[in-house]
Design a protein around this motif. Structure first.
Motif, short mmCIF file in Angstrom:
data_model
loop_
_atom_site.label_atom_id
_atom_site.label_comp_id
_atom_site.label_asym_id
_atom_site.label_seq_id
_atom_site.Cartn_x
_atom_site.Cartn_y
_atom_site.Cartn_z
N THR A 245 -33.20 -73.76 -131.60
CA THR A 245 -34.78 -73.64 -131.72
C THR A 245 -36.02 -75.03 -132.24
OG1 THR A 245 -33.41 -71.57 -132.72
CG2 THR A 245 -36.19 -71.95 -133.38
N LEU A 246 -35.35 -75.92 -132.87
CA LEU A 246 -35.81 -77.22 -133.00
C LEU A 246 -35.00 -77.92 -133.10
CD1 LEU A 246 -38.44 -78.22 -133.46
CD2 LEU A 246 -37.54 -77.65 -136.56
N TYR A 247 -35.73 -79.33 -132.36
CA TYR A 247 -35.16 -81.05 -132.98
C TYR A 247 -35.54 -81.68 -133.58
CZ TYR A 247 -33.61 -85.50 -132.64
OH TYR A 247 -33.22 -87.40 -132.37
N VAL A 248 -34.87 -82.01 -134.96
CA VAL A 248 -35.24 -83.08 -135.27
C VAL A 248 -35.03 -83.87 -135.74
CG1 VAL A 248 -36.85 -82.68 -138.24
CG2 VAL A 248 -36.93 -81.06 -137.16
N GLY A 249 -35.32 -85.13 -135.93
CA GLY A 249 -34.62 -86.84 -135.92
C GLY A 249 -35.16 -87.64 -136.36
N GLU A 250 -34.29 -89.06 -135.91
CA GLU A 250 -34.86 -90.07 -136.29
C GLU A 250 -34.51 -90.99 -134.68
OE1 GLU A 250 -33.98 -91.90 -140.56
OE2 GLU A 250 -32.00 -91.57 -139.02
N GLY A 251 -33.90 -89.94 -133.62
CA GLY A 251 -33.06 -90.31 -132.79
C GLY A 251 -33.41 -90.63 -131.34
N ALA A 252 -34.43 -91.53 -130.54
CA ALA A 252 -35.30 -91.56 -130.03
C ALA A 252 -35.13 -90.78 -128.35
CB ALA A 252 -36.09 -92.97 -129.64
N THR A 253 -33.96 -90.87 -127.84
CA THR A 253 -33.39 -90.52 -126.80
C THR A 253 -33.21 -88.76 -126.95
OG1 THR A 253 -32.33 -92.64 -126.19
CG2 THR A 253 -31.77 -90.57 -125.11
N MET A 254 -32.88 -88.76 -127.99
CA MET A 254 -32.51 -86.92 -128.45
C MET A 254 -33.40 -86.66 -128.75
SD MET A 254 -29.56 -85.19 -130.55
CE MET A 254 -27.94 -86.41 -129.61
N ALA A 255 -34.68 -87.08 -129.32
CA ALA A 255 -35.67 -86.16 -129.09
C ALA A 255 -36.49 -86.00 -127.59
CB ALA A 255 -36.82 -87.50 -130.14
N VAL A 256 -36.79 -86.94 -126.87
CA VAL A 256 -37.16 -87.21 -125.43
C VAL A 256 -36.76 -85.53 -124.66
CG1 VAL A 256 -37.32 -88.29 -123.43
CG2 VAL A 256 -37.36 -89.14 -125.04
N PHE A 278 -43.05 -91.10 -125.37
CA PHE A 278 -43.36 -90.26 -126.69
C PHE A 278 -44.83 -89.39 -126.75
CE2 PHE A 278 -39.12 -91.59 -127.05
CZ PHE A 278 -38.50 -90.64 -128.56
N SER A 279 -45.95 -90.37 -126.55
CA SER A 279 -47.52 -90.69 -126.37
C SER A 279 -47.13 -88.85 -125.58
CB SER A 279 -47.49 -91.81 -125.92
OG SER A 279 -47.69 -92.38 -127.23
N GLU A 280 -47.09 -89.77 -124.02
CA GLU A 280 -47.61 -88.27 -122.89
C GLU A 280 -46.60 -87.39 -123.74
OE1 GLU A 280 -47.74 -89.24 -118.36
OE2 GLU A 280 -45.41 -88.51 -118.75
N LEU A 281 -45.34 -87.10 -123.69
CA LEU A 281 -44.34 -85.66 -124.13
C LEU A 281 -45.93 -85.05 -124.53
CD1 LEU A 281 -40.98 -86.89 -124.02
CD2 LEU A 281 -42.30 -85.37 -122.13
N GLU A 282 -46.63 -85.83 -126.38
CA GLU A 282 -46.88 -84.93 -126.78
C GLU A 282 -48.41 -84.77 -126.93
OE1 GLU A 282 -47.63 -85.78 -132.02
OE2 GLU A 282 -47.78 -87.83 -130.57
N LYS A 283 -49.42 -86.13 -126.10
CA LYS A 283 -50.20 -85.53 -126.11
C LYS A 283 -51.00 -84.96 -124.87
CE LYS A 283 -51.51 -89.69 -128.19
NZ LYS A 283 -52.26 -91.15 -128.12
N LYS A 284 -50.07 -85.28 -123.96
CA LYS A 284 -49.66 -84.18 -122.14
C LYS A 284 -49.53 -82.18 -122.05
CE LYS A 284 -50.48 -85.20 -117.77
NZ LYS A 284 -50.00 -85.74 -116.09
#
Length: 357
Positions: A245-256, A278-284
């Protein structure tokens, strides 16, 4: 063609695996050298990729520096024996420096703008620097930008098909809500002085109100979190991320990875805002949220978990992203095959960088 591939992190296994298989299928000889970090060895063995272990990760800055020297020396010895035409890796000083010494071609892939030290030790010696088109820095004439992300080399629909039967390993049913949390060790050279989730106990307690919680950790878990540990073989993690349902974490690769798979992703780190992907995945695309403050991240976590249409909305966002991006593995294979192997040749023009849509 003879290609040497350097694997230093679990994400590198995924990034290169389809390229390795494609090159071998085309008749090229591929040799893989690895680093014993987290589940690197387990993944390579699970995928049946033969490899030679060069070093093992140990905690501490002094051990990191010592390991670099070990990797340099062993990479030098192996290149003498294997005699590769091209050496490739992800921001690897050993790859670039040894290729330069041995007068071999080298391709470096990178999507981490803040890894400044490794860049200084790598970029002057390599032939090509491949970055996503959203990468925030201009690295000069060596740079090739492509319209994609590292993670699309293995999570593009051409290579990844989610398998719901993997959910049985977690004891959940398809459609049942669950959240995946990721804790990291903060031991990488570019993680020095950084931090992520401040109150992990509070995060687990809040998220657990909305469904099951599973934790994947780069290092040892505190005793109170042990019962949440994900106990599945590491090659199955992307299937779990797809259905989460959701991912929350400190891991950058897994977040992407989660965002690309259409799972809402919350990245918590003081490094938030320093990386173009990260900026593109959030803003665009609205697939991921970046937070340096844990309290704001927790508020967004609760907000998202209250939305019954969450996964449907993210599925549409994912579709929009996939329409814009390329097959990164196909791009990598073509680049490697078309790269002149003699040092006098160079495939780029004199422009500052080249882009591939």
């Amino acid at each position: 063609m003879r290609v040497l591939v350097d694997i230093g992190h679990p994400a590198h296994v995924h990034f290169f695996k389809n390229t390795i298989w494609s090159l071998e299928k085309k008749g090229h000889q591929v040799m893989v050298v690895s680093r014993d970090k987290d589940v690197v060895i387990e993944l390579l063995n699970a995928y049946g990729i033969p490899h030679t272990v060069l070093s093992k990760v140990k905690p501490g800055k002094s051990n990191l520096l010592k390991e670099w020297f070990i990797r340099e020396f062993k990479t030098f010895k192996i290149t003498q024996q294997f005699d590769p035409d091209i050496i490739i890796g992800i921001l690897s000083p050993a790859v670039a420096q040894i290729a330069w010494i041995q007068r071999k071609k080298s391709i470096i892939f990178n999507d981490t703008e803040h890894a400044v030290l490794a860049q200084k030790l790598t970029y002057p010696f390599c032939d090509i620097i491949c970055t996503p088109s959203c990468y925030l820095k201009n690295e000069g004439r060596k740079q090739i930008r492509y319209s994609g992300y590292h993670e699309l080399a293995y999570l593009h629909p051409s290579y990844f098909t989610p398998r719901p039967e993997v959910l049985k390993d977690l004891g959940v049913e398809e459609g049942e809500p669950f959240t995946i949390l990721r804790f990291i060790s903060w031991g990488a050279h570019h993680d020095v002085g950084q931090h992520g989730i401040k109150d992990k106990v509070a995060l687990v307690q809040e998220v657990e109100r909305f469904g099951k919680v599973f934790i994947t950790s780069e290092g040892p878990l505190a005793k109170e979190f042990e019962r949440y540990r994900i106990r599945v073989s590491p090659e199955k993690i992307h299937h779990l991320l797809y259905y989460a349902t959701l991912y929350v974490g400190e891991g950058a690769t897994m977040a992407v990875e989660s965002a690309i798979l259409g799972t809402p992703s919350i990245y918590i780190s003081t490094l938030a805002g320093t990386m173009g992907n990260f900026s593109e995945l959030e803003k665009k695309y609205g697939l991921l949220f970046n937070y340096s403050d844990s309290e704001y991240a927790l508020a967004k976590t609760i907000e998202l978990l209250k939305d019954p249409e969450l996964k449907k909305a993210w599925s549409l966002k994912r579709a929009a992203l996939l329409r814009d991006k390329i097959d990164v593995t196909e791009f990598m294979v073509k680049l490697i095959e078309n790269l002149p192997v003699k040092k006098s040749g160079f495939p780029l023009s004199s422009a500052s960088d080249e882009s591939y849509a």
